[in-house]
Scaffold this motif. Structure first.
Motif, PDB file in Angstrom:
ATOM      1  N   VAL A  77       0.846  -1.204   0.000  1.00 55.08           N
ATOM      2  CA  VAL A  77       0.000   0.000   0.000  1.00 55.08           C
ATOM      3  C   VAL A  77       0.878   1.249   0.000  1.00 55.08           C
ATOM      4  CG1 VAL A  77      -1.604   1.334   1.438  1.00 55.08           C
ATOM      5  CG2 VAL A  77      -2.019  -1.101   1.021  1.00 55.08           C
TER       6      VAL A  77
ATOM      7  N   VAL B  41      -6.078   1.903  -3.280  1.00 59.12           N
ATOM      8  CA  VAL B  41      -6.296   0.918  -2.214  1.00 59.12           C
ATOM      9  C   VAL B  41      -7.714   1.175  -1.711  1.00 59.12           C
ATOM     10  CG1 VAL B  41      -3.862   0.750  -1.569  1.00 59.12           C
ATOM     11  CG2 VAL B  41      -5.323   2.390  -0.362  1.00 59.12           C
TER      12      VAL B  41
ATOM     13  N   ALA C 285      -3.305  -1.329  -6.570  1.00 56.55           N
ATOM     14  CA  ALA C 285      -2.453  -2.313  -5.873  1.00 56.55           C
ATOM     15  C   ALA C 285      -2.989  -3.741  -5.984  1.00 56.55           C
ATOM     16  CB  ALA C 285      -2.340  -1.930  -4.400  1.00 56.55           C
TER      17      ALA C 285
ATOM     18  N   GLU D 179      -8.735  -8.225  -6.952  1.00 58.24           N
ATOM     19  CA  GLU D 179      -7.526  -9.067  -6.992  1.00 58.24           C
ATOM     20  C   GLU D 179      -7.832 -10.395  -7.684  1.00 58.24           C
ATOM     21  OE1 GLU D 179      -5.640 -10.053  -3.225  1.00 58.24           O
ATOM     22  OE2 GLU D 179      -4.265 -11.434  -4.242  1.00 58.24           O
TER      23      GLU D 179
ATOM     24  N   THR E 184      -4.407 -12.893  -1.718  1.00 57.13           N
ATOM     25  CA  THR E 184      -3.392 -12.616  -0.689  1.00 57.13           C
ATOM     26  C   THR E 184      -3.964 -12.200   0.661  1.00 57.13           C
ATOM     27  OG1 THR E 184      -3.272 -10.339  -1.472  1.00 57.13           O
ATOM     28  CG2 THR E 184      -1.646 -11.887  -2.374  1.00 57.13           C
TER      29      THR E 184
ATOM     30  N   SER F 167     -11.075  -6.314   1.689  1.00 58.97           N
ATOM     31  CA  SER F 167     -11.108  -7.737   2.037  1.00 58.97           C
ATOM     32  C   SER F 167     -10.301  -8.014   3.303  1.00 58.97           C
ATOM     33  CB  SER F 167     -10.547  -8.540   0.862  1.00 58.97           C
ATOM     34  OG  SER F 167     -10.208  -9.837   1.258  1.00 58.97           O
ATOM     35  N   ASN F 168      -9.069  -7.507   3.352  1.00 60.75           N
ATOM     36  CA  ASN F 168      -8.223  -7.852   4.511  1.00 60.75           C
ATOM     37  C   ASN F 168      -8.788  -7.280   5.798  1.00 60.75           C
ATOM     38  OD1 ASN F 168      -6.243  -5.527   5.584  1.00 60.75           O
ATOM     39  ND2 ASN F 168      -6.750  -5.131   3.456  1.00 60.75           N
TER      40      ASN F 168
ATOM     41  N   ALA G  37      -4.923  -3.088   6.074  1.00 63.16           N
ATOM     42  CA  ALA G  37      -3.685  -2.701   5.385  1.00 63.16           C
ATOM     43  C   ALA G  37      -3.849  -1.447   4.528  1.00 63.16           C
ATOM     44  CB  ALA G  37      -3.191  -3.861   4.516  1.00 63.16           C
TER      45      ALA G  37
HETATM   46  C1  2E7 Z   1      -3.852  -4.847  -2.567  1.00 64.96           C
HETATM   47  C2  2E7 Z   1      -3.968  -6.148  -2.224  1.00 64.96           C
HETATM   48  O1  2E7 Z   1      -6.936  -2.026  -0.575  1.00 64.96           O
HETATM   49  P1  2E7 Z   1      -7.172  -3.113   0.425  1.00 64.96           P
HETATM   50  O2  2E7 Z   1      -8.218  -2.915   1.441  1.00 64.96           O
HETATM   51  O3  2E7 Z   1      -7.373  -4.433  -0.427  1.00 64.96           O
HETATM   52  P2  2E7 Z   1      -8.161  -5.798  -0.120  1.00 64.96           P
HETATM   53  O4  2E7 Z   1      -7.584  -6.752  -1.115  1.00 64.96           O
HETATM   54  O5  2E7 Z   1      -7.898  -6.193   1.271  1.00 64.96           O
HETATM   55  O6  2E7 Z   1      -9.615  -5.552  -0.409  1.00 64.96           O
HETATM   56  O7  2E7 Z   1      -5.840  -3.382   1.244  1.00 64.96           O
HETATM   57  C3  2E7 Z   1      -4.556  -3.281   0.731  1.00 64.96           C
HETATM   58  C4  2E7 Z   1      -4.315  -4.294  -0.322  1.00 64.96           C
HETATM   59  C5  2E7 Z   1      -4.406  -5.615  -0.046  1.00 64.96           C
HETATM   60  N1  2E7 Z   1      -4.236  -6.531  -0.994  1.00 64.96           N
HETATM   61  C6  2E7 Z   1      -4.044  -3.895  -1.608  1.00 64.96           C
HETATM   62 CL1  2E7 Z   1      -3.797  -7.339  -3.388  1.00 64.96          CL
END
Ligand code: 2E7
Ligand code: F3S
Length: 319
Positions: free
Chosen positions: A24, A49, A82, A135, A174, A233-234, A276
């Motif tokens: 990020v 992000v 990202a 992703e 991921t 997602s994370n 993240a």
């Molecule tokens: C890219 C990847 O932007 P985020 O909330 O993304 P997620 O994938 O969690 O929805 O967080 C940073 C990030 C995490 N994974 C950016 Cl592949």
């Protein structure tokens, strides 16, 4: 209003690591460097992000966020988010003569390469991930559609019927739940003993560390707040992990404006973490809002220290 000192003190446990990961940091820096070096607008395909605060901050500096390349004028600069993009996207950018800069996290690019290599070897690929997430859309777009099967749940893993069980590999998104994914992989290995996997887990270090850190505090907290966006997602996985680890009230909030003050009534120990994509200023803003109402005792519970930083792409390194 009751003065802060008349309320019982609130212990706040900050999980660490939390918030921005190396991928990020890199993605945001790419957009910031381009913005600083150009007078023309910088287009970004998809939220760089998944965080409104980050996106609005970059918009204020001149970034224009779009969902698809056809919204980008000919000759403009465009950054890919990202989360990664299907192969067709850089190909189309090239065809259009756009100045494209790829902010895909290097750990996602690694998954892309793994999927492409396995497909080239003649394997069918099982992608463990959530349908529709950018992703997952990006990883699916690295291989011919007939080479890929998407598995979202343990039930899917029990039901999936690959055409070539002896030439099979898996890759994952991921940002998945570490525990749930372990269970899904175990099912796949039981059903397809020849299935090949990545040498190193596809779930990234940042996801793993943030989940372990929140898991370590969740059981002793009356509530856990995960700062992050609903489309992150994370961040959503962190809420699930906290709940599964025994926290009776785990919830996602985007920032201080979403605090449900009534829910804090019986809380004497509050855990806080951040996804993240959530910047530390949002954690600070939540702490400031809490401090305005309660006397706080703030502790940090550190699970791991992260020192990794990714190199910037060549196009922005010297800007
Ligand atoms: C890219 C990847 O932007 P985020 O909330 O993304 P997620 O994938 O969690 O929805 O967080 C940073 C990030 C995490 N994974 C950016 Cl592949
Ligand atoms: Fe990359 Fe993991 Fe962050 S995949 S963007 S390091 S959450």
């Amino acid at each position: 209003m009751t003065a802060a000192t008349e309320m019982p003190p609130l212990t706040v446990v900050l999980a660490a690591p939390r918030g921005f990961c190396a991928g990020v940091d890199r993605a945001v820096q790419i957009v910031e460097r381009l913005l600083a070096s150009r007078s023309a607008p910088v287009y970004v395909r998809h939220e760089i992000v998944h965080n409104r605060f980050v996106v609005e901050g970059l918009e204020a500096k001149g970034a224009v966020f779009v969902e698809e390349l056809d919204e980008v004028p000919d000759g403009a600069a465009v950054v890919f988010s990202a989360h990664g993009v299907p192969k067709s996207v850089p190909a189309e950018a090239k065809r259009r003569g756009l100045a494209a800069v790829d902010a895909t996290c290097p750990l996602v690019s690694k998954v892309h390469m793994e999927a492409a290599r396995r497909a080239a070897e003649g394997c069918q690929i099982i992608l463990i991930g959530h349908a529709g997430h950018p992703e997952v859309v990006g990883t699916m777009g690295q291989v011919p559609p007939e080479s890929l099967l998407l598995v979202e749940t343990a039930a899917d893993a029990e039901a999936v019927a690959p055409a070539t069980p002896d030439a099979l590999a898996y890759v994952t998104q991921t940002t998945l739940s570490v525990d749930e994914t372990r269970e899904i992989i175990a099912i796949l290995k039981r059903r397809f003993p020849a299935i090949a996997g990545p040498k190193r887990e596809d779930i990234c270090f940042a996801t793993t560390n943030r989940q372990a850190a929140v898991k370590a505090i969740a059981g002793s907290c009356d509530a856990v707040w995960v700062i992050g966006a609903p489309n992150s997602s994370n961040s959503r996985r962190l809420v699930e992990v906290a709940a599964l680890a025994g926290c009776p009230d785990a919830r996602l909030i985007q920032g201080p404006e979403e605090i449900d003050w009534a829910s804090l009534g019986g809380v004497s120990r509050l855990g806080i973490t951040a996804g993240a994509s959530a910047p530390e200023v949002l954690v600070e803003a939540v702490l400031a809002a809490l401090a305005a109402r309660r006397t706080l005792a703030v502790e940090e519970a550190r699970h791991a220290t992260e020192t990794l930083a990714f190199k910037l792409p060549i196009q922005v390194r010297n800007l």
